[in-house]
Scaffold this motif. Sequence first.
Motif, short mmCIF file in Angstrom:
data_model
loop_
_atom_site.label_atom_id
_atom_site.label_comp_id
_atom_site.label_asym_id
_atom_site.label_seq_id
_atom_site.Cartn_x
_atom_site.Cartn_y
_atom_site.Cartn_z
N ALA A 205 9.36 16.74 15.55
CA ALA A 205 8.62 15.50 15.35
C ALA A 205 7.56 15.35 16.42
N PRO A 206 6.40 14.77 16.09
CA PRO A 206 5.32 14.62 17.08
C PRO A 206 5.69 13.70 18.23
N PHE A 207 6.72 12.87 18.04
CA PHE A 207 7.17 11.96 19.11
C PHE A 207 8.50 12.46 19.64
N GLY A 208 8.58 12.71 20.93
CA GLY A 208 9.81 13.17 21.55
C GLY A 208 10.49 12.05 22.29
N TYR A 209 11.68 11.64 21.84
CA TYR A 209 12.38 10.52 22.48
C TYR A 209 12.79 10.88 23.89
N VAL A 210 13.27 12.11 24.09
CA VAL A 210 13.67 12.53 25.43
C VAL A 210 12.46 12.61 26.35
N ASP A 211 11.33 13.08 25.82
CA ASP A 211 10.10 13.10 26.63
C ASP A 211 9.74 11.70 27.10
N MET A 212 9.88 10.71 26.21
CA MET A 212 9.58 9.33 26.60
C MET A 212 10.51 8.89 27.73
N ILE A 213 11.79 9.21 27.62
CA ILE A 213 12.74 8.82 28.66
C ILE A 213 12.36 9.46 30.00
N THR B 37 2.03 4.14 19.79
CA THR B 37 1.17 5.30 19.53
C THR B 37 1.33 5.71 18.07
N PRO B 38 0.33 6.40 17.51
CA PRO B 38 0.46 6.86 16.11
C PRO B 38 1.69 7.75 15.91
N ALA B 39 2.00 8.60 16.90
CA ALA B 39 3.16 9.48 16.76
C ALA B 39 4.46 8.69 16.71
N ALA B 40 4.54 7.61 17.48
CA ALA B 40 5.77 6.82 17.53
C ALA B 40 6.01 6.06 16.23
N ARG B 41 4.96 5.84 15.43
CA ARG B 41 5.14 5.08 14.20
C ARG B 41 5.96 5.85 13.17
N GLY B 42 6.04 7.16 13.33
CA GLY B 42 6.86 7.96 12.43
C GLY B 42 8.13 8.46 13.09
N ALA B 43 8.58 7.77 14.13
CA ALA B 43 9.74 8.22 14.90
C ALA B 43 11.01 7.50 14.47
N VAL B 44 12.12 8.21 14.59
CA VAL B 44 13.44 7.61 14.45
C VAL B 44 14.00 7.40 15.85
N VAL C 64 11.79 5.29 8.08
CA VAL C 64 11.41 6.68 8.33
C VAL C 64 12.51 7.62 7.85
N PHE C 65 13.75 7.28 8.16
CA PHE C 65 14.89 8.12 7.76
C PHE C 65 14.92 8.32 6.25
N ARG C 66 14.79 7.23 5.49
CA ARG C 66 14.87 7.34 4.03
C ARG C 66 13.72 8.18 3.48
N ARG C 67 12.51 7.95 3.99
CA ARG C 67 11.36 8.72 3.49
C ARG C 67 11.56 10.21 3.75
N GLU C 68 11.97 10.56 4.97
CA GLU C 68 12.11 11.97 5.30
C GLU C 68 13.28 12.61 4.55
N LEU C 69 14.34 11.83 4.32
CA LEU C 69 15.47 12.38 3.57
C LEU C 69 15.08 12.69 2.14
#
Length: 473
Positions: free
Chosen positions: A192-200, A304-311, A167-172
């Motif tokens: 990003a559609p996936f929030g890591y802090v929200d998950m925590i 989830t679909p959102a998590a598939r594009g998460a770092v 994901v990092f390389r693609r977005e960079l």
Amino acid sequence: MTSPVLSSSGPDTVPGGPGAPDPGALPASSRQDWCWHWVRSHTEDSTPLESPEVLRLRGRLDTGALRDALAEIETRHEALRLHLAGDGGPAADAAWPGQRLRAAPGGLDVVPVRPGDEEAEVTRTLDRRLDPTDRMARMTLLRSADDDHVLVGQFHHLVMDATSHDVFRRELAAGYAARTGAAGGTPAEGPAPFGYVDMIRREGSARAGEDRRDRAAAVARTLRAHGADQPLPAGPGAEVTHRARFAGIPLALSAEHGERLLRWCREQRTTPHNALLALLARGVAEVYERDRLVASVYMHGRTTPAARGAVGLLCNVLPVPLDVAGGSLSALARRTGERVLAAWDGVDLPLSAVADHAAARTGTEAVFRTAMSHLEFRMTGGAGRSGREAGAPLPFGAGLSAEHMAYEPPDRGLRFSGRRQALQCARTLYADAHVTENGVTGSLWYDEQYHDTVRLTRVSDIFHAYVGNLPVS
């Protein structure tokens, strides 16, 4: 059963740990939990638990555009801005100190390098360990000429996994291309559609915590029934020290046998991952005369679909109970697949929570990632976790080419910070496999201070015999 002796060549534990917890800090995510305990299981002279990303950039580089693209990625993906709120050093009895989120990205350090000295400077850069109380991601640009650079990304494993690198390389590449007006460049829009802090925070709710405790207890009961508290017996005269000493036995399959395995998997409607795990487990069970085993596998946790594009670190270590005795290999592969699929339901369970119920640890002491299993299995290629696509082109555009540079950190070995962590690692067998069209490569790894090499050679022989005799049409 022979009981191993743990020699006194190392310390019992490293005392200490953080002081009073920071009330405003975030807990660990369910995925960070196992990684935190892995960190705490080792002393500082062990191989660091970091995950580098090294890109050779050739062509005229717009440093400002690169800096902005990197800042955008850190802004969008919260995991890259996390840092520990307290002591992050090794101590087998230290509790999680909490983590906080930086408001701004960390920036880009530009370092001039003499031509020809790039690889040595990459090593020097990565030898400077991250301080996780300061940051868990650091970006350095090595400049040897106006048209020759190396970008060194340094990430702590607490915030980065293999899929995150993709994901990092693609977005960079996309972010840089968009800023330089290159064709196909697409700037990212908004958070990003996936929030890591929200998950925590979701995981930290009272209801979620109660649910996880109940499920962790149920998983632990099943693991105990499959011998999680009954390790494989040690070899004669076993003496485990605080310094692991690994040896390996090849599990390689020729192109012919690799194709036979894949054909059998297609006919049995199973995956190479589950088939290889089943055959290895059957070999271990036969040699050690066990009807049941516990395996450890890695699952990406992107549910989830959102998590598939998460770092962010989203993979988890899952103990899988296996019934390995009796029945055909086809039935064994199906049972193994069902068990692996069922284990997926526990991808949000902190490993330490399961270990608490399985009596694999006491108090806040670190639990090694394989504490409850007899066999750890990892697979890349085929239907397993994909490796990094090192040869895939990165569309930076604007006359800039990017090449992924492979980097292997110096292997300093593993020195354990506590007695129980050393034994938890030593008792487990570790298998890796890489599946390609040319066959399978891999090895069965073990701590030769604990395990009997003759026994494990028999495991390998049985495994190869099973593969060579798989019935295919």
